[in-house]
Enzyme design. Structure first.
Site, PDB file in Angstrom:
ATOM      1  N   ARG A 190      -7.066   6.171   1.221  1.00  0.00           N
ATOM      2  CA  ARG A 190      -6.589   5.855  -0.129  1.00  0.00           C
ATOM      3  C   ARG A 190      -6.753   7.058  -1.071  1.00  0.00           C
ATOM      4  O   ARG A 190      -7.065   6.915  -2.246  1.00  0.00           O
ATOM      5  CB  ARG A 190      -7.307   4.611  -0.680  1.00  0.00           C
ATOM      6  N   LEU A 224      -4.500   8.950  -2.357  1.00  0.00           N
ATOM      7  CA  LEU A 224      -3.562   8.986  -3.478  1.00  0.00           C
ATOM      8  C   LEU A 224      -4.003   8.024  -4.581  1.00  0.00           C
ATOM      9  O   LEU A 224      -3.939   8.342  -5.761  1.00  0.00           O
ATOM     10  CB  LEU A 224      -2.139   8.638  -3.006  1.00  0.00           C
ATOM     11  N   HIS A 237      -2.944 -12.418 -18.512  1.00  0.00           N
ATOM     12  CA  HIS A 237      -2.631 -11.039 -18.145  1.00  0.00           C
ATOM     13  C   HIS A 237      -2.729 -10.115 -19.352  1.00  0.00           C
ATOM     14  O   HIS A 237      -2.519  -8.917 -19.241  1.00  0.00           O
ATOM     15  CB  HIS A 237      -1.240 -10.982 -17.519  1.00  0.00           C
TER      16      HIS A 237
END
Ligand code: GLN
Ligand code: ZN
Length: 750
Positions: free
Chosen positions: A19, A21, A692
């Site tokens: 991971r 990136l 959210h």
């Protein structure tokens, strides 16, 4: 010079084997890594991917599959579809890209939505009357050149023009009306790729594995006739995946493209359709026989046989993955702890080897790779006795219609009224409460063994007690324990059910830098011991108000796992359903009067073609009813569905026969939910707090939403609740929002 394409994979993971990136991008966002550092990390990842694929022996290596965030977003930028609100920010290229992905300073990002029926999410391109399509960015050309400089000849991969438009959202324009202009932009891009030296380009048209209108099919033909006529261009491979091409196959066969790849894992019917298309004799067909979406080793002999049936049909046949390998983790060698299950698995690196082997078998003859085939067969054939649980199978055989049926709605309403004593417009939450850093730390310490069971148990209990007291004080009607013990709503159950393996490093990109680690469901599923009963009954022991127990439903567990390919999904769903049914009955026996089964994935697993939807909805609804069908009329069953786009699934939601259905609604206008109010006959909780967003909705705002809902649902059926779990929110905002929610519910009660 006739350059054949050779065997290939349609795309590759890009988040980095460790991971890298993800970490680099997040450091860039946090300001601890500069743009140069980020670009260097990305370049190194691209280089190692290209050289690795070349060294593995693929006939063609893909490029432009790298992305800082999302390849659909990249394509939007490449063709100049950058809405004015981002261009006006005047930021650097990369910061404009991230602004489009994540929003900034009050500028809303592009909408994020699911990529077909996968767990990948893409950013929806916005097209308006002001969109001036043009070749605005040359990422595909730059990356082709970069690979070439690194000594690797590649095949740039682009999202095709027609799928691009079908996946975009038009504001005041019909995206398909922009096709001619967009094709000109693609033509220019193909010309530049050819000038840079590219001999092949791949254009992805996955939108054509769903049902398409005559106009849309005609657009496909128009686009590829035009691109085929570009004077100096690379040869074109059109790739469609996640299903069968149906009528689009003929359109492509009759177009001037040089190659077509077929997803023969998900869309086997293309095989027979292809045989009836003489035009394919002029083309190369890539047989997508290595599953790009699941993690099992390929049965090489079966795959070779499938590919070989195309030999009389196509001018040339090559081997490919069914779709991009974006959906699988990098390498099983990263999973030393998986034991015998590991031998059965193929992640991206192993799938590349399979493609290479199959390609050699196809062109050089099976004998040339006989020993490799034998070795692969031996791995697949390892003792699989652990996959079958005769006890589970025998129990499933005894199920009858009664197991799927509860009492009448009237009888349940009456029984629950006296058992729960809830007034009109009751208030509740969806299950999780904010997960503090301390909770996460405790869970991690318990997992690694530095916090013993007793200490862990007492910390979780303390948290549950705190959350119960908080809810009592706020004045909620149906309480929850807060789910502090759960890392993830699917992984938690996978860890506690037999039949699942959990990977250590099996990360898959979900969107941007967000990665998920899907459990691997490899064997018959059962429940060795109660899972949630201890936590939920402890919570109930603390209060006289009803506590709602929460479980994740079978469809969602399957949707967010890698599933068995050796039996129908509906059969696996029944096994999971039976295991959860035991849990539900134990919860009821332990005194829980309200039980919620979350099925946020019910909608997302819906098949892309309408013809396949009824059968799916039947087994998925049945699995839910198996979970919940064993409780008394007086026990109230809730379900939570997360999304707000119901159209096609309203009858299925009603068929779930839950007593209360909570959905996401805060961001849509309440009126949109009218169909739910008429289509579902029992309790409904349209989410009135958008979890959210960090905003705390005012009492007046929630009251307004509840009153709007009151136009299509009567107060005796209406619930007041947030639109999803609260685990990602902060404690202060949640407390304030819930207080307002309780006040608003009281205000609208008759
Ligand atoms: N019960 C889960 C929670 O509250 C539901 C999450 C979801 O719907 N995605 O976190
Ligand atoms: Zn939700």
């Amino acid at each position: 010079m006739t350059q054949q394409i050779g065997s290939t994979v349609l795309g590759y993971p890009r988040i980095g084997p460790d991971r890298e990136l993800k970490r680099a991008v997040e450091r860039y966002w946090a300001g601890t890594l500069g743009e140069d550092g980020l670009r260097a990390a990305a370049a190194e990842l691209r280089r190692s991917t290209w050289t690795g694929l070349r060294d593995a022996g693929l006939g063609s290596v893909s490029s432009n599959t790298f992305s800082y965030y999302d390849h659909v977003l990249d394509m939007a930028r490449t063709v100049g579809a950058v809405p004015a609100r981002f261009a006006e920010l005047g930021r650097s290229d990369i910061d404009t890209l991230f602004a489009m992905a994540r929003g900034t300073d009050g500028v809303a990002p592009l909408e994020l939505t699911k990529f077909f029926d996968t767990n990948y999410h893409y950013l929806v391109p916005e097209l308006g009357p002001d969109t001036a399509l043009r070749l605005a960015d040359r990422k595909p050309v730059d990356e082709y050149r970069e690979a070439r400089a690194a000594g690797v000849e590649t095949r740039p991969v682009l999202l095709g023009p027609v799928s691009f438009l079908l996946m975009a959202k038009g504001h005041g324009v019909d995206p398909l009306d922009l096709l001619d202009r967009l094709v000109e932009v693609y033509a220019e891009l193909l010309g530049e790729l050819a000038a840079a030296g590219a001999s092949w380009v791949q254009l992805d048209e996955p939108a054509f594995v769903a049902d398409r209108s005559g106009r849309e099919l005609a657009a496909l033909g128009t686009a590829y006739r035009a691109l085929g006529a570009v004077a100096a261009r690379p040869k074109i491979l059109v790739a469609a995946y996640y299903g069968d091409l149906g009528p689009a196959l003929q359109v492509l066969a009759e177009s001037p493209v040089e190659a077509i790849s077929l997803d023969l894992v998900a869309g086997a019917s293309d095989l027979s359709a292809a045989a009836a298309l003489p035009a394919l004799r002029e083309k190369t067909v890539l047989a997508g026989v290595v599953d790009g979406r699941n993690v099992w080793r390929t049965d090489l002999d079966v795959a070779l046989g499938t590919a070989a049936t195309l030999l009389g049909t196509a001018g040339r046949v090559e081997i490919a993955t069914s779709c991009s390998l974006l959906h699988v983790p990098y390498d099983v060698e990263g999973e030393p702890a998986l034991g015998v299950v590991k031998d059965r698995l193929a992640f991206a690196a192993q799938k590349v080897e399979e493609v290479v082997l199959l390609g050699r078998a196809l062109h050089e003859g099976r004998d040339a790779v006989a020993s490799e085939f034998a070795a692969a067969k031996a791995l697949r054939a390892v003792d699989r006795a652990d996959e079958r649980d005769e006890h589970v199978r025998a129990r499933l055989d005894t199920l009858g219609a009664d197991h799927y049926r509860r009492g009448s709605a009237d009888a349940r309403t009456a029984a629950q009224r006296s058992h729960l004593a809830l007034g009109p417009v009751p208030t509740t939450t969806i299950g999780s409460f904010p997960q503090t850093a301390q909770i996460r730390k405790d869970r991690a310490a318990h997992r690694s063994g530095t916090l013993d069971d007793a200490a862990y148990e007492s910390r979780m209990r303390a948290e549950i007690e705190r959350v119960i007291r908080l809810q009592e004080e706020i004045g909620l009607d149906v309480l929850v324990h807060g789910e502090p013990e759960r890392n993830d709503m699917v992984q938690y159950f996978a860890e506690n059910l037999a039949g699942f393996a959990i990977t250590q490093n099996g990360w898959v990109q979900s969107y941007g830098t967000r990665c998920v680690r899907p459990p691997v469901l490899y064997a018959d599923v059962s429940r060795p011991a109660p899972i949630t009963v201890g936590w939920s009954s402890y919570a109930q022991s603390l209060t006289s108000k009803p506590v709602k127990a929460m479980l994740t439903g079978p469809v969602t567990i399957l949707a967010w796992s890698f599933v068995r390919a050796d039996q129908p999904l509906g059969e696996t769903a029944r096994q999971v359903g039976l295991a959860l049914r035991d849990e539900v009955r134990d919860l009821e026996a332990a005194g829980l009067r309200v039980i919620q089964v979350d099925e946020p994935a019910l909608r997302e697993l819906l098949p892309l073609r309408a013809a396949a939807q009824p059968a799916y909805l039947e087994w998925s609804v049945d699995a839910f009813r198996l979970v919940t069908g064993g409780v008394a009329d007086s026990t109230q069953v809730h379900t939570h569905l997360c999304y707000s786009e119901f159209e096609v699934v309203v009858p299925a939601i009603d068929a779930l026969d839950a007593d209360v259905t909570t959905v996401e609604a805060a961001r849509s206008s309440m009126a949109e939910l009218e169909q739910l109010g008429t289509g579902v006959t029992r309790g409904i909780g349209p989410g009135v707090y958008d979890v959210h967003s960090p905003q705390v909705p005012s009492t007046a705002e929630i009251e307004r939403l509840l009153s709007a809902a009151g136009t299509w649902v009567t107060p005796d059926r209406l619930w007041a609740n947030p639109d999803c779990g609260l685990k990602t929110r902060g404690e202060r905002e949640v407390t304030a929002a819930l207080r307002n929610l309780v006040a608003a519910a009281r205000a609208v009660r008759p």
